[in-house]
Design a protein around this motif. Structure first.
Motif, PDB file in Angstrom:
ATOM      1  N   LEU A  58      46.475  43.109  30.079  1.00 18.01           N
ATOM      2  CA  LEU A  58      46.359  41.794  30.699  1.00 18.01           C
ATOM      3  C   LEU A  58      45.990  41.971  32.161  1.00 18.01           C
ATOM      4  O   LEU A  58      46.314  42.993  32.765  1.00 18.01           O
ATOM      5  N   PRO A  59      45.318  40.990  32.753  1.00 19.69           N
ATOM      6  CA  PRO A  59      45.011  41.102  34.183  1.00 19.69           C
ATOM      7  C   PRO A  59      46.294  41.141  35.016  1.00 19.69           C
ATOM      8  O   PRO A  59      47.335  40.625  34.596  1.00 19.69           O
ATOM      9  N   ALA A  60      46.204  41.738  36.164  1.00 21.55           N
ATOM     10  CA  ALA A  60      47.359  41.804  37.057  1.00 21.55           C
ATOM     11  C   ALA A  60      47.789  40.398  37.452  1.00 21.55           C
ATOM     12  O   ALA A  60      46.955  39.509  37.650  1.00 21.55           O
ATOM     13  N   THR A  63      46.070  37.511  39.994  1.00 15.65           N
ATOM     14  CA  THR A  63      44.647  37.758  40.238  1.00 15.65           C
ATOM     15  C   THR A  63      43.809  36.605  39.702  1.00 15.65           C
ATOM     16  O   THR A  63      44.240  35.844  38.838  1.00 15.65           O
ATOM     17  N   ILE A  64      42.603  36.490  40.208  1.00 15.89           N
ATOM     18  CA  ILE A  64      41.670  35.454  39.784  1.00 15.89           C
ATOM     19  C   ILE A  64      40.414  36.153  39.274  1.00 15.89           C
ATOM     20  O   ILE A  64      39.870  37.020  39.952  1.00 15.89           O
ATOM     21  N   ALA A  65      39.975  35.782  38.094  1.00 11.98           N
ATOM     22  CA  ALA A  65      38.783  36.392  37.518  1.00 11.98           C
ATOM     23  C   ALA A  65      37.565  36.087  38.382  1.00 11.98           C
ATOM     24  O   ALA A  65      37.471  35.016  38.982  1.00 11.98           O
ATOM     25  N   ARG A  66      36.653  37.029  38.441  1.00 11.41           N
ATOM     26  CA  ARG A  66      35.436  36.860  39.236  1.00 11.41           C
ATOM     27  C   ARG A  66      34.671  35.638  38.741  1.00 11.41           C
ATOM     28  O   ARG A  66      34.461  35.442  37.567  1.00 11.41           O
TER      29      ARG A  66
END
Length: 184
Positions: A58-60, A63-66
């Motif tokens: 999973l993303p940290a 964080t916000i996806a590009r």
């Protein structure tokens, strides 16, 4: 002097020829062998390199996806009312934004809401959807329009996967223009 030049040319020629006939069965030296022979893991397989043992992570947190713009209003009635009062369009009202807003409206909205926003689109005329609101009959703001495009409301589904944040704001800008024309 000529002899030194001839000897140098002969040595270079002999070295060049000798480099062409090396033993190919003997491998070259590798500075970082892991880079040459990396281990590939399947997407959902186990992976000993991670604490949870899974390849897919999973993303940290936080964080916000590009390319994604965070939207802080939840998909609830309270979120709708909050967005209606507090959310403002960050884009400047200009011809380029309105033109792209019209383009997006014509692609995604016109089939239900109609060309002028009167709730008389082709799908309504064919009785596929009933009760599509007329923009002049609703107390809507730029925040509420954006919220409905983002999350959907009642029968209307979310269009956040089809439109970028900028396109949603441009469409909102165009819907406000249609509403102003309907109220005249």
């Amino acid at each position: 002097m000529k002899n030194i030049l001839k000897i140098t040319i002969a040595l270079v020629f002999i070295m060049t020829l000798s480099s062409c006939w090396t033993d190919k069965s003997k491998p070259n030296y590798q500075y970082m062998p892991d880079m040459y022979h990396s281990v590939g893991y399947e997407t959902y397989s186990t992976n000993p390199n991670y604490a949870n043992g899974m390849t897919t992570q999973l993303p940290a947190e936080g964080t916000i996806a590009r390319g994604k713009v965070p939207y802080d209003y939840p998909n609830s009635n309270e979120g709708y009312e909050d967005a209606k009062l507090n959310s403002k369009n960050p884009l400047e009202v200009n011809e380029a934004n309105l033109a792209n807003g019209k383009k997006m409206y014509d692609i995604y909205c016109i089939s239900c809401h109609g060309k002028a926003g009167a709730g008389d689109g082709v799908l309504v005329q064919r009785d596929k959807f009933l009760g599509v609101p007329n923009y002049k009959d609703r107390a809507i703001t730029e925040g509420s329009i954006y919220h409905v495009i983002m999350h959907g409301r009642n029968l209307m589904g979310s269009h956040s996967s089809q439109l970028t944040a900028k396109e949603r704001w441009q469409t909102t800008m165009y819907v406000e223009q249609l509403r102003t024309e309907l109220l005249k």
